[in-house]
Design a protein around this motif. Structure first.
Motif, PDB file in Angstrom:
ATOM      1  N   CYS A 192       0.868  -1.180   0.000  1.00 18.50           N
ATOM      2  CA  CYS A 192       0.000   0.000   0.000  1.00 18.50           C
ATOM      3  C   CYS A 192       0.897   1.221   0.000  1.00 18.50           C
ATOM      4  O   CYS A 192       1.667   1.442   0.938  1.00 18.50           O
ATOM      5  N   HIS A 203      -6.420   3.473   0.846  1.00 21.96           N
ATOM      6  CA  HIS A 203      -5.944   3.701   2.215  1.00 21.96           C
ATOM      7  C   HIS A 203      -6.615   5.023   2.585  1.00 21.96           C
ATOM      8  O   HIS A 203      -6.375   6.042   1.902  1.00 21.96           O
ATOM      9  N   HIS A 241      -3.173   1.383   8.559  1.00 23.77           N
ATOM     10  CA  HIS A 241      -3.993   1.170   7.366  1.00 23.77           C
ATOM     11  C   HIS A 241      -5.467   0.947   7.689  1.00 23.77           C
ATOM     12  O   HIS A 241      -5.823   0.142   8.535  1.00 23.77           O
ATOM     13  N   PHE A 279       0.282   4.369   0.409  1.00 25.06           N
ATOM     14  CA  PHE A 279       0.084   5.349   1.483  1.00 25.06           C
ATOM     15  C   PHE A 279       0.577   4.820   2.832  1.00 25.06           C
ATOM     16  O   PHE A 279       0.991   5.615   3.674  1.00 25.06           O
ATOM     17  N   CYS A 280       0.559   3.500   3.043  1.00 25.84           N
ATOM     18  CA  CYS A 280       1.211   2.939   4.243  1.00 25.84           C
ATOM     19  C   CYS A 280       2.695   3.289   4.210  1.00 25.84           C
ATOM     20  O   CYS A 280       3.269   3.714   5.220  1.00 25.84           O
TER      21      CYS A 280
END
Ligand code: AMP
Ligand code: ZN
Length: 132
Positions: free
Chosen positions: A3, A96, A45, A5-6
């Protein structure tokens, strides 16, 4: 976990960070709708609003408020939209949870509108019976 954005929120991928604390990172959007378009990312998340823990949801709005005030003062924008998309149909492209702060300027090219409909008596009653 793959992910993006993680990875950004947790500092594995560099970003233009405006603010960071234990729970959130606030970054500049790489494809801004307007000058100062900012994203609020929780570090933990959650795919979307439905999955966001209540405590994170509360903190997110308080943070959005302080970032919006700072942006409004610093950029002297004429207005500002707080936008949060859930699901592809609603325009979500990164799964996310995140909130957009989009500063608005007179004559900018940002389009966020809809054509107002008319709430019929039947629809009002149906929705009240389902949602209340
Ligand atoms: P949404 O359409 O609500 O899912 O918004 C995703 C936003 O993330 C878009 O405005 C993108 O421009 C932005 N975005 C995607 N990848 C990055 C990235 N690596 N850094 C900053 N912003 C990004
Ligand atoms: Zn994530």
């Amino acid at each position: 976990m793959e992910c993006i954005f993680c990875k950004i929120a947790n500092g594995e991928i560099p970003s233009a960070t405006l603010y960071e604390d234990n729970d959130f990172r606030v970054i500049l959007d790489v494809n801004p709708a307007s000058k100062g378009h900012t994203l609020i990312l929780p570090k933990k998340h959650a795919d979307n609003l439905y999955e966001l823990p209540d405590e994170t949801a509360s903190k997110a709005l308080v943070l959005a408020k302080s970032m919006a005030s700072k942006i409004e003062r610093a950029l002297e924008c004429d207005g500002l939209n707080l936008v949060q998309n859930n699901g592809e149909t609603a325009g979500q492209t990164v799964f996310h949870f995140h909130m957009h702060i989009i500063p608005r300027y007179k004559n900018d090219n940002v389009k966020l509108g809809w054509k107002p409909g008319k709430l019929s008596d039947a629809m009002r009653e149906e929705l009240l019976s389902i949602l209340k």
